[in-house]
Design a protein around this motif. Structure first.
Motif, short mmCIF file in Angstrom:
data_model
loop_
_atom_site.label_atom_id
_atom_site.label_comp_id
_atom_site.label_asym_id
_atom_site.label_seq_id
_atom_site.Cartn_x
_atom_site.Cartn_y
_atom_site.Cartn_z
N PRO A 1 66.38 66.23 34.64
CA PRO A 1 66.07 66.00 33.23
C PRO A 1 64.71 66.55 32.83
N ASN A 2 63.88 66.85 33.83
CA ASN A 2 62.56 67.40 33.57
C ASN A 2 62.61 68.92 33.44
N VAL A 3 61.47 69.51 33.06
CA VAL A 3 61.30 70.95 33.21
C VAL A 3 61.07 71.18 34.70
N SER A 4 62.03 71.75 35.37
CA SER A 4 61.98 71.85 36.83
C SER A 4 62.04 73.30 37.27
N GLY A 5 61.31 73.58 38.34
CA GLY A 5 61.31 74.93 38.86
C GLY A 5 60.61 74.99 40.20
N PHE A 6 60.07 76.13 40.53
CA PHE A 6 59.41 76.27 41.81
C PHE A 6 58.35 77.35 41.75
N LYS A 7 57.36 77.17 42.61
CA LYS A 7 56.32 78.19 42.79
C LYS A 7 56.60 78.91 44.09
N ILE B 1 42.45 66.73 35.81
CA ILE B 1 42.31 67.73 36.87
C ILE B 1 41.38 68.85 36.44
N LEU B 2 41.52 69.32 35.20
CA LEU B 2 40.63 70.38 34.72
C LEU B 2 39.18 69.91 34.68
N ASN B 3 38.97 68.65 34.37
CA ASN B 3 37.61 68.12 34.31
C ASN B 3 36.98 67.99 35.70
N GLU B 4 37.81 67.91 36.74
CA GLU B 4 37.30 67.68 38.09
C GLU B 4 37.26 68.93 38.95
N CYS B 5 38.17 69.86 38.73
CA CYS B 5 38.41 70.92 39.74
C CYS B 5 37.26 71.91 39.89
N TYR B 6 36.42 72.08 38.86
CA TYR B 6 35.36 73.08 38.94
C TYR B 6 33.97 72.48 39.20
N LYS B 7 33.90 71.18 39.46
CA LYS B 7 32.61 70.53 39.66
C LYS B 7 31.96 70.90 40.98
N GLN B 8 32.77 71.01 42.03
CA GLN B 8 32.23 71.33 43.34
C GLN B 8 33.33 71.96 44.21
N LYS B 9 32.87 72.66 45.22
CA LYS B 9 33.81 73.24 46.17
C LYS B 9 34.02 72.26 47.32
N LYS B 10 35.28 71.96 47.58
CA LYS B 10 35.59 71.08 48.71
C LYS B 10 36.98 71.41 49.23
N GLY B 11 37.22 71.07 50.49
CA GLY B 11 38.50 71.39 51.09
C GLY B 11 38.50 72.79 51.69
N LYS B 12 39.64 73.20 52.23
CA LYS B 12 39.76 74.50 52.90
C LYS B 12 40.22 75.56 51.92
N GLU B 13 40.74 76.68 52.47
CA GLU B 13 41.01 77.83 51.60
C GLU B 13 42.09 77.58 50.56
N ASN C 1 48.50 77.46 44.13
CA ASN C 1 48.49 76.02 44.38
C ASN C 1 47.84 75.27 43.22
N PHE C 2 46.77 75.84 42.71
CA PHE C 2 46.07 75.23 41.58
C PHE C 2 46.99 75.14 40.36
N LEU C 3 47.68 76.23 40.05
CA LEU C 3 48.56 76.23 38.89
C LEU C 3 49.73 75.28 39.10
N CYS C 4 50.28 75.27 40.30
CA CYS C 4 51.39 74.36 40.61
C CYS C 4 50.95 72.91 40.47
N ARG C 5 49.78 72.58 41.02
CA ARG C 5 49.25 71.22 40.93
C ARG C 5 48.99 70.82 39.48
N LEU C 6 48.47 71.75 38.71
CA LEU C 6 48.16 71.49 37.31
C LEU C 6 49.43 71.20 36.52
N LEU C 7 50.48 71.95 36.79
CA LEU C 7 51.75 71.73 36.09
C LEU C 7 52.38 70.41 36.51
N LYS C 8 52.36 70.13 37.80
CA LYS C 8 52.99 68.90 38.30
C LYS C 8 52.26 67.64 37.85
#
Length: 260
Positions: free
Chosen positions: A80-86, A208-220, A18-25
């Motif tokens: 027209p974009n680089v399109s795919g799926f996870k 996203i990279l600047n924010e994602c490792y600051k704290q743990k939040k949300g579910k699994e 999910n992290f990689l997918c979000r980062l790409l999108k």
């Protein structure tokens, strides 16, 4: 050109993929569907680890699934974009997938098997994905005995998927990225990844990279986690005996992926 994220080997540490997918999108030039096969075509989850090819795929497709597959392919190839799926259920199906989506690029996300086994156990994902049935179906079809211990089922899942991927992709090109490298050197690894897709890193991806490792939040399935949790959380929960068993039974794979 279309691209694909073939998710991490476990099929169930989806926060990593999910992290990689979000980062790409986060890049406006990328479109990435989230698990369209496993979420919208139940056949892929039902026949997890069953090998598909263009000759036998019609045996498994039901109802509107073939139409859905055609629409998804059209969406990906005409964008027209680089399109795919996870997706996380392509082990045993890579040969079929590469033929079905001709010219698609593969991004293979890998995570330390010790972390994967720990995640599967702690989050009871082995129950959610019915490992007692799926893993033992595969083992029995290959002349192996049934196993029932949750720890062994999670370990066996990683091993089977790793072997299937290695077999199917032995002569094919893919971009492999380890979650640990993406965690320790996020900007460098992201740049390599975007170069593979022939795109530049975008400001939103950096945010996203600047924010994602600051704290743990949300579910699994959250993308927000502390770096130490990503890298060493498994040490808190797996006992010494379990750690040694994983290292022994997966020694070849651990060495191949550089986790020794």
């Amino acid at each position: 050109s279309p691209g694909l994220i073939c998710s991490s080997i476990p099929f169930n540490t989806s926060n990593s993929s999910n992290f990689l997918c979000r980062l790409l999108k986060a890049n406006k030039d990328v479109r990435c569907l989230n698990e369209p096969l496993s979420q919208h075509m139940g056949v892929f989850e039902e026949y997890d680890l069953v090998e598909f090819n263009n000759e036998n795929i019609d045996e498994f497709l039901r109802g509107n699934e073939k139409h859905f597959l055609e629409q998804m392919k059209e969406y990906i190839c005409e964008s027209p974009n680089v399109s795919g799926f996870k997706d996380t259920c392509l082990y045993g199906k890579m040969n079929w997938m590469l033929e079905e989506f001709e010219g698609i690029k593969v991004i293979h996300l890998v995570r330390n098997p010790l972390a994967v086994v720990n995640s599967c156990l702690r989050n009871n994902m082995w129950k959610h994905w019915n490992y007692e049935y799926v893993i033992n179906r595969y083992r029995q079809n290959n002349g192996l005995n049934v196993i029932n211990d949750p720890f062994e089922l999670c370990l066996e899942s990683w091993k089977i998927r790793s072997q299937l991927y290695a077999k199917e992709m032995s002569e094919k090109k893919a971009f492999e990225i380890r979650l640990e490298d993406l965690t320790m050197d996020p900007y460098g690894e992201l740049k390599k990844l975007m170069n593979y897709l022939e795109l530049d890193v975008s400001p939103e991806q950096i945010r996203i990279l600047n924010e994602c490792y600051k704290q743990k939040k949300g579910k699994e399935y959250s993308i927000y986690r502390k770096k130490e949790d990503v890298l060493t959380d498994w040490k808190k929960y797996l006992n010494n005996n379990q750690i040694e068993i994983v290292k022994e039974k997966l020694s070849k794979e651990i060495n191949n992926y550089g986790y020794n």
